[in-house]
Design a protein around this motif. Structure first.
Motif, PDB file in Angstrom:
ATOM      1  N   GLN A  26       0.738  -1.074  -0.046  1.00 14.61           N
ATOM      2  CA  GLN A  26      -0.114   0.016   0.100  1.00 14.61           C
ATOM      3  C   GLN A  26       0.810   1.159   0.057  1.00 14.61           C
ATOM      4  OE1 GLN A  26      -2.705  -1.685   3.187  1.00 14.61           O
ATOM      5  NE2 GLN A  26      -3.949  -0.413   2.213  1.00 14.61           N
ATOM      6  N   HIS A 127       0.971  -9.623   4.278  1.00  8.35           N
ATOM      7  CA  HIS A 127      -0.206  -8.758   4.461  1.00  8.35           C
ATOM      8  C   HIS A 127      -0.768  -8.680   2.865  1.00  8.35           C
ATOM      9  CE1 HIS A 127      -2.124  -4.949   6.470  1.00  8.35           C
ATOM     10  NE2 HIS A 127      -2.792  -5.050   5.275  1.00  8.35           N
ATOM     11  N   ASN A 171      -2.280 -10.936   8.328  1.00 11.09           N
ATOM     12  CA  ASN A 171      -3.199  -9.971   8.375  1.00 11.09           C
ATOM     13  C   ASN A 171      -4.574 -10.393   7.773  1.00 11.09           C
ATOM     14  OD1 ASN A 171      -3.725  -6.936   9.276  1.00 11.09           O
ATOM     15  ND2 ASN A 171      -4.194  -7.028   7.049  1.00 11.09           N
ATOM     16  N   GLU A 172      -5.514 -10.271   8.593  1.00 13.84           N
ATOM     17  CA  GLU A 172      -6.926 -10.484   8.128  1.00 13.84           C
ATOM     18  C   GLU A 172      -7.254 -11.584   6.996  1.00 13.84           C
ATOM     19  OE1 GLU A 172      -8.865  -6.867   6.942  1.00 13.84           O
ATOM     20  OE2 GLU A 172      -8.855  -5.897   8.678  1.00 13.84           O
ATOM     21  N   MET A 232     -21.742  -8.618  14.638  1.00 16.77           N
ATOM     22  CA  MET A 232     -22.711  -8.584  13.831  1.00 16.77           C
ATOM     23  C   MET A 232     -23.923  -8.436  14.559  1.00 16.77           C
ATOM     24  SD  MET A 232     -21.581  -9.331  10.953  1.00 16.77           S
ATOM     25  CE  MET A 232     -19.697  -9.661  10.440  1.00 16.77           C
ATOM     26  N   MET A 248     -23.326 -14.530   9.376  1.00 12.85           N
ATOM     27  CA  MET A 248     -22.300 -13.512   9.166  1.00 12.85           C
ATOM     28  C   MET A 248     -21.073 -13.653  10.020  1.00 12.85           C
ATOM     29  SD  MET A 248     -22.039 -11.572   6.328  1.00 12.85           S
ATOM     30  CE  MET A 248     -21.634 -10.128   6.618  1.00 12.85           C
ATOM     31  N   GLN A 252     -17.438 -14.539   9.048  1.00 15.20           N
ATOM     32  CA  GLN A 252     -16.293 -13.324   8.903  1.00 15.20           C
ATOM     33  C   GLN A 252     -15.723 -13.479  10.261  1.00 15.20           C
ATOM     34  OE1 GLN A 252     -15.713 -11.270   6.642  1.00 15.20           O
ATOM     35  NE2 GLN A 252     -17.393 -12.457   5.215  1.00 15.20           N
ATOM     36  N   TYR A 301     -12.894  -1.784  12.614  1.00 10.16           N
ATOM     37  CA  TYR A 301     -13.264  -0.501  12.267  1.00 10.16           C
ATOM     38  C   TYR A 301     -14.819  -0.359  12.367  1.00 10.16           C
ATOM     39  CZ  TYR A 301      -8.979  -0.622   9.322  1.00 10.16           C
ATOM     40  OH  TYR A 301      -7.676  -0.536   9.290  1.00 10.16           O
ATOM     41  N   THR A 304     -21.343  -4.489  11.815  1.00 11.84           N
ATOM     42  CA  THR A 304     -21.996  -5.038  10.698  1.00 11.84           C
ATOM     43  C   THR A 304     -23.594  -5.184  10.988  1.00 11.84           C
ATOM     44  OG1 THR A 304     -20.079  -5.799   9.772  1.00 11.84           O
ATOM     45  CG2 THR A 304     -22.268  -6.354   8.425  1.00 11.84           C
ATOM     46  N   MET A 323     -17.872  -4.658   0.322  1.00  8.62           N
ATOM     47  CA  MET A 323     -18.342  -6.162   0.479  1.00  8.62           C
ATOM     48  C   MET A 323     -18.552  -6.984  -0.594  1.00  8.62           C
ATOM     49  SD  MET A 323     -18.585  -4.803   3.626  1.00  8.62           S
ATOM     50  CE  MET A 323     -19.250  -6.024   4.439  1.00  8.62           C
ATOM     51  N   GLU A 379      -5.270  -2.386  14.194  1.00 17.78           N
ATOM     52  CA  GLU A 379      -5.749  -1.530  13.100  1.00 17.78           C
ATOM     53  C   GLU A 379      -7.111  -0.881  13.744  1.00 17.78           C
ATOM     54  OE1 GLU A 379      -6.039  -2.545   8.987  1.00 17.78           O
ATOM     55  OE2 GLU A 379      -4.270  -3.722   9.192  1.00 17.78           O
ATOM     56  N   TRP A 436      -4.478   2.815  11.936  1.00 16.83           N
ATOM     57  CA  TRP A 436      -4.508   2.886  10.401  1.00 16.83           C
ATOM     58  C   TRP A 436      -4.935   4.179   9.891  1.00 16.83           C
ATOM     59  CZ3 TRP A 436      -2.314  -0.856   7.466  1.00 16.83           C
ATOM     60  CH2 TRP A 436      -2.269  -0.512   6.113  1.00 16.83           C
ATOM     61  N   GLU A 443      -5.362   2.312  -1.114  1.00 13.50           N
ATOM     62  CA  GLU A 443      -6.321   1.595  -0.335  1.00 13.50           C
ATOM     63  C   GLU A 443      -7.228   0.556  -0.977  1.00 13.50           C
ATOM     64  OE1 GLU A 443      -7.292   1.264   2.973  1.00 13.50           O
ATOM     65  OE2 GLU A 443      -8.820   0.144   2.168  1.00 13.50           O
ATOM     66  N   TRP A 444      -6.168  -0.545  -1.605  1.00 17.97           N
ATOM     67  CA  TRP A 444      -6.798  -1.732  -2.222  1.00 17.97           C
ATOM     68  C   TRP A 444      -7.675  -1.188  -3.448  1.00 17.97           C
ATOM     69  CZ3 TRP A 444      -3.117  -4.807  -1.183  1.00 17.97           C
ATOM     70  CH2 TRP A 444      -2.305  -5.016   0.154  1.00 17.97           C
TER      71      TRP A 444
HETATM   72  C1  GBH Z   1      -7.972  -3.396   6.663  1.00 16.51           C
HETATM   73  O1  GBH Z   1      -8.898  -3.872   6.059  1.00 16.51           O
HETATM   74  C2  GBH Z   1      -6.570  -3.810   6.124  1.00 16.51           C
HETATM   75  O2  GBH Z   1      -5.906  -4.739   7.001  1.00 16.51           O
HETATM   76  C3  GBH Z   1      -5.911  -2.509   5.455  1.00 16.51           C
HETATM   77  O3  GBH Z   1      -4.876  -3.087   4.745  1.00 16.51           O
HETATM   78  C4  GBH Z   1      -6.720  -1.836   4.811  1.00 16.51           C
HETATM   79  O4  GBH Z   1      -5.988  -0.461   4.284  1.00 16.51           O
HETATM   80  C5  GBH Z   1      -7.527  -1.120   6.000  1.00 16.51           C
HETATM   81  O5  GBH Z   1      -8.255  -2.166   6.656  1.00 16.51           O
HETATM   82  C6  GBH Z   1      -8.604  -0.219   5.562  1.00 16.51           C
HETATM   83  O6  GBH Z   1      -9.697  -0.697   4.582  1.00 16.51           O
HETATM   84  O7  GBH Z   1     -17.712  -8.701   8.521  1.00 16.51           O
HETATM   85  O8  GBH Z   1     -18.769  -8.880   6.038  1.00 16.51           O
HETATM   86  O9  GBH Z   1     -18.782  -6.967   7.431  1.00 16.51           O
HETATM   87  C7  GBH Z   1     -10.250  -3.854   6.353  1.00 16.51           C
HETATM   88  C8  GBH Z   1     -11.246  -4.265   5.263  1.00 16.51           C
HETATM   89  C9  GBH Z   1     -13.496  -4.290   4.978  1.00 16.51           C
HETATM   90  C10 GBH Z   1     -12.603  -6.137   6.364  1.00 16.51           C
HETATM   91  C11 GBH Z   1     -14.990  -4.415   5.660  1.00 16.51           C
HETATM   92  C12 GBH Z   1     -14.029  -6.362   6.906  1.00 16.51           C
HETATM   93  C13 GBH Z   1     -16.241  -6.077   6.417  1.00 16.51           C
HETATM   94  C14 GBH Z   1     -16.656  -7.684   6.264  1.00 16.51           C
HETATM   95  N1  GBH Z   1     -12.655  -4.736   5.947  1.00 16.51           N
HETATM   96  N2  GBH Z   1     -14.907  -5.954   5.914  1.00 16.51           N
HETATM   97  S1  GBH Z   1     -18.095  -8.227   7.034  1.00 16.51           S
END
Ligand code: GBH
Length: 496
Positions: A26, A127, A171-172, A232, A248, A252, A301, A304, A323, A379, A436, A443-444
């Protein structure tokens, strides 16, 4: 000094780590420099339509060449720790086989510079930037990728093990499985839906093999994994909404946390896959996956909100992109959909801002996992489009990102209160919070349109400009240092 920074400084427990986080793909750019091999993300990002406005990761923050300047900005910020990821393809360009000394050298210089500036290095091994030859051989659908990650962990341990304070293996994995293999929104762009299940097990096995390799190398640093966690929330009292939220939650959260922390997959997954010979993990695998950890990393973050049925297609802006249509309710016939929270402020991604659910997340973790290791929130942050304005007094440009500042302040305060005596998650041993991100970055699939940084980056000039949130965190850190110093001198004065 702002009241918010002073009040929050008073809340911080002794030894609490405050840090910032990034990941290699990134921020680094320099995708073909000094022997770096290609990754699945290099290829995916070049597909027309894969990234918002077809933004390219080729230069990004140019961090590969500007690393010393970025460490200087972290030093001025005053953070305790920096979480970054190692680019596997820089260090081992083919994903197996020979090591590239120039790749090792970059992270050697980074780690040494961090230590020279009193910043503790936290390194993530994986990552999402899988070396291309591994993706071409099936990526995480192929069990062999897990062994390759274990081998990469051995290389990283030998090179940096003496200096890295904390290791994150993976990571994730949930995001890689969901976005990369089920919905096709991330590399490698596969839309396998439920057939993506093997990628869960292979990533977790990769985690286990990496832990085993780091332990075998006797690295002194702490070892953990990072999972994203989103509470959730059923949209109504309708039992079908509760069932949907439960599904969910399994897909998740529990699918990725239970194997690591309980040594088994959720019962509903085991039942659903009972007749499938392709998913029949051995007890040896489960033991590797559930080895004891020194810490558990949690990315939080947002919560949901889940409702049964296909929904009406009214999805908060950005949510569908994050999503995938199949889960967002725009797909006809979907069994459930993600619904917006009523009367709730959202970020640039359309993500609901709900700090109180960080307390819920921590309480749920404590309830589900009796042997929970110490936790770092690895994060948390928010994307907002920032607008630079001229400071009327000083005449210089300032970036008043009050919403991001408030997001961070509220989430850090909530996490600390929840884990303090009497809090909803008081049994959780919370050790730190990583913002973060240090700076706006690639941002992907959101390209450069979702800035999360404390530092604004002008992607034409590469100029970094601290936002209000950067100055706020700087104040918080210096207020904490002053409070600790005056407490120490008060102790001294009280001595007989
Ligand atoms: C992170 O991803 C990454 O580690 C990081 O690289 C990225 O830049 C940052 O966050 C910001 O996006 O449980 O079905 O509702 C987090 C991405 C997106 C993952 C939302 C979980 C919710 C899926 N997240 N997602 S759900």
């Amino acid at each position: 000094m702002s009241a918010s920074a002073r009040d929050l400084a008073a809340l911080l427990p002794a030894g609490f780590t405050l840090g910032v986080a990034t990941s290699a793909f990134q921020i680094e750019g320099a995708l073909t420099a000094d022997g770096r091999g290609p990754t699945g993300w290099d290829i995916f990002a070049a597909r027309p339509g894969a990234i918002v406005d077809d933004h390219s990761p080729a230069v990004s923050c140019d961090h590969y060449y500007r690393m010393p300047e970025d460490v200087e900005l972290m030093k001025k910020l005053g953070i305790d720790s920096y979480r970054f990821s190692l680019s596997w393809a820089r260090i081992q360009p083919g994903g197996s086989g020979p090591v590239n000394p120039a790749g090792l050298d970059f992270y050697d210089r980074l780690i040494d510079l961090l230590l020279a500036n009193g910043i503790s290095p936290m390194a993530t091994l994986y990552h999402w930037d899988t070396p291309l030859p591994l993706d071409e051989a099936g990526g995480w659908m192929n069990r062999d990728t897990a062994y390759r990650l274990g081998e990469f962990a051995t290389i990283a341990a030998a090179a940096f093990g003496d200096r890295v304070a904390r290791w994150v293996t993976v990571n994730e994995p949930a995001t890689v499985t969901t976005n990369g293999y089920a919905l096709g929104l991330h590399a490698p762009g596969e839309s396998l839906m439920l057939k993506a299940l093997p990628t869960v097990h292979h990533q977790l096995l990769g985690h286990g093999l990496a832990v085993q390799a780091l332990r075998a190398a006797k690295v002194p640093g702490e070892i953990g994994i990072t999972n994203v966690y989103s509470p959730m929330v059923p949209a109504s009292a309708n039992p079908l909404d509760a069932v949907s939220a439960g599904l969910m939650d399994v897909a998740q959260n529990r699918l990725f946390a239970d194997p690591v922390l309980l040594g088994k997959y959720p019962d509903v997954i085991r039942a659903a896959t009972f007749f499938s010979s392709s998913f029949n993990p051995s007890s040896e695998d489960m033991e590797l996956i559930s080895q004891p950890l020194d810490f558990y990393g949690l990315n939080y973050y947002m919560p949901t909100r889940v409702a049964s049925g296909p929904g009406d297609g009214a999805v908060p802006p950005g949510m569908a992109e994050a999503m995938g249509d199949d889960l967002s309710g725009t797909a006809p016939g979907a069994p459930f959909h993600i619904a917006p929270f009523p009367d709730t402020e959202i970020t640039g991604y359309g993500w609901p801002i709900k700090p109180e659910y960080l307390s819920v997340a921590l309480a749920e973790m404590a309830e589900r996992y009796p042997d929970l290791p110490p936790i770092y929130i690895t994060e948390g942050g928010a994307s907002f489009e920032d607008v630079a304005v001229k400071d009327p007094d000083m005449g210089r440009l300032i970036i008043p990102d009050e919403r991001r500042l408030r997001y961070l302040s509220d989430h850090i305060a909530t996490a600390i209160k929840a884990t303090a005596p009497g809090g909803a998650a008081e049994s959780v041993d919370l050790r730190g919070y990583f913002v973060w991100s240090l700076m706006d970055n690639f941002e992907w699939s959101g390209g450069y349109k979702q800035p999360f940084g404390l530092l604004h980056v002008d992607f034409d000039t590469q100029i970094r400009t601290p936002k209000a949130s950067y100055y706020w965190l700087q104040e918080l850190l210096s207020a904490r240092t002053k409070a600790a110093a005056s407490a120490a001198s008060a102790d001294k004065a009280a001595e007989p």
